[in-house]
Design a protein around this motif. Structure first.
Motif, short mmCIF file in Angstrom:
data_model
loop_
_atom_site.label_atom_id
_atom_site.label_comp_id
_atom_site.label_asym_id
_atom_site.label_seq_id
_atom_site.Cartn_x
_atom_site.Cartn_y
_atom_site.Cartn_z
N LEU A 1 81.98 100.55 -0.39
CA LEU A 1 80.62 100.79 0.45
C LEU A 1 80.90 102.10 1.49
O LEU A 1 81.97 102.16 2.16
CB LEU A 1 80.36 99.71 1.62
CG LEU A 1 80.31 98.21 0.74
CD1 LEU A 1 80.11 97.19 1.64
CD2 LEU A 1 79.29 98.34 -0.55
N VAL B 1 75.90 91.91 1.47
CA VAL B 1 75.64 92.73 0.45
C VAL B 1 74.62 92.21 -0.54
O VAL B 1 74.69 91.34 -0.87
CB VAL B 1 76.58 93.45 -0.16
CG1 VAL B 1 76.41 94.57 -1.37
CG2 VAL B 1 77.69 93.78 0.80
N VAL C 1 72.73 102.51 3.48
CA VAL C 1 73.64 102.78 2.37
C VAL C 1 73.87 104.19 2.04
O VAL C 1 72.65 105.06 1.83
CB VAL C 1 73.38 102.00 1.17
CG1 VAL C 1 74.34 102.14 -0.04
CG2 VAL C 1 73.26 100.26 1.47
#
Length: 430
Positions: A94, A129, A83
């Motif tokens: 994202l 997620v 991430v």
């Protein structure tokens, strides 16, 4: 006589340039022809191989059941992503990075290379997620719905890689073999497209530099600089391209005995600016060193050449399904690193769209359904402290020269018709 890239580009724009593939030039050299600087202006080159130093950077909005602060963990079809670097707090966007060597936590034979290919094919990708609040949700997305998706190479296009053998008395699992190395020099694997490789055709990087336009998996991109562990003897490049314009048949995943790896393809036009560049272009497979490494200890034990593995061989496997003996277990199907061999309605299929032309199936099938001449490593090898001349058969190729040749031909057409524009580098690579 030396020429500038600008002079050659102007000649290309006027339709007066002579554009040839590296394979065509080397074929003329083998015929004894004397190629001079005035005979050719641009040479197109290409390579397709397993390239571990690969990663993708993506940024896209995600459908979430409710607002979340940040994503903590992300998986794409089970492949873990890193991430960031942008936190995108409470924006529902994202930013992430996926390493080409990452493996799915759902399927052991599925990795980032498979993921990248499926994205380019337009398939919907499952996005899982875990947020900072430890909420978990799943959504789906396609590449067309991603505003930003680029593929990067940190160690690509190496001029000459290595052949690998196993000198030890035990089997060795490794990324350099699909099934693992049997002991005692029973087989060899190798990588590198030899005389048609881009950096082989410009080893001093006179025309390939920062900002050089390339095709990565068929999509236009640029060279950034040298890659990791690059050296004068074994140079390689760093570059990137937009994933949206890529061709799925030029990329993909390749399953090894140590897990899935990533396949990437490059094509680069080389302006023939000097005699030094031309001399490099005229160097044929037989004069390009192919270092031989012991895969167990990762030490060099000798040198062969690319003539051993790319001359007088079959670039593709011959497929004769009528010869099938209906073995209880089809090893070729079971061990194909591309899953390109399968049964459909009682018929054995070789999917040429998926096939990497590695040749492994030809070494496994006892009935001759799959056949190919793969060549041998022929060299003095210092194995277990004793040096002797050995002939070790190739059992697996980790480069696909057949498709690389087609890529060089396609790039030649694009240069000639003006759909690919040769540009000057911004700066030479030190």
């Amino acid at each position: 006589m030396e020429r500038t890239v600008q002079e050659i580009c102007e000649k290309v724009n006027r339709g007066k340039a002579v554009v040839m593939t590296a394979h065509e030039i080397c074929g003329l050299v083998r015929e004894g022809k004397d190629i001079k600087l005035e005979d050719v202006d641009v040479v197109t080159t290409a390579t397709r191989a397993i390239m571990s130093g690969t990663y993708a950077v993506m940024s896209f909005p995600i459908e979430a059941p409710r607002q979340f602060t940040r994503a903590k963990k992300i998986f794409l079809n089970g492949v873990p992503a890193f991430v960031g670097p942008c936190p995108n707090e409470r924006l529902g966007i994202l930013d992430l990075m996926v390493f080409g060597t990452s493996h799915s936590n759902l399927r052991p034979d599925y990795g980032a290379g498979h993921l990248f290919r499926e994205m380019v094919q337009g398939k919907e990708i499952e996005v899982s997620v875990i947020t900072d609040e430890n909420d978990t949700f799943t959504s789906g997305i396609t590449l067309d719905e991603m505003p930003f998706a680029r593929l990067f190479g940190t160690r690509h296009c190496f001029k000459n890689y290595s052949a690998f053998v196993n000198c030890s008395s035990k089997a060795v699992n490794t990324i350099f073999h699909a099934t693992g190395f049997n002991p005692d020099l029973s087989g060899a694997t190798f990588s590198g497209c030899g005389e048609i490789n881009p950096v082989k055709n410009d080893p001093l990087l006179e025309t390939i530099g920062i900002g050089t336009r390339i095709l990565m998996n068929g999509s236009e991109g640029f060279v950034i600089g040298t890659g990791t562990r690059s050296s004068a003897a074994k140079p390689n490049l760093t570059g990137f391209a937009d994933m949206h314009g890529m061709d799925p048949q030029l990329m993909g995943g390749f399953t090894t005995s140590a897990g899935p790896e990533c396949i990437v393809s490059w094509a680069i036009p080389i302006p023939v600016t000097s005699q030094a560049v031309l001399d490099a272009i005229k160097t044929t497979d037989a004069d390009i060193s192919l270092p031989v490494m012991d895969v167990d200890c990762r030490k060099p034990i000798g040198h062969a050449d690319y003539g051993n593995v790319w001359q007088d061989v079959d670039l593709a496997v011959t497929f004769k399904p009528s010869a099938c003996n209906q073995c209880p277990t089809c090893e070729a199907e079971e061990k194909c690193p591309m899953n390109a061999i399968y049964w459909n309605n009682g018929k054995l299929v070789l999917d040429r769209f998926l096939c990497f032309n590695c040749g492994l199936c030809s070494t496994l099938c006892p009935a001759g359904v799959f056949t190919a001449r793969l060549g041998s490593i022929k060299a003095n090898l210092k194995c277990c402290e004793a040096e002797s001349y050995r002939k070790v058969p190739i059992v697996l190729r980790q480069s696909d020269r057949k498709r690389a040749l087609k890529m060089a031909e396609d790039l030649k057409e694009k240069v000639n018709d003006g759909s690919f524009r040769i540009g000057q580098m911004v700066e030479r690579i030190d």
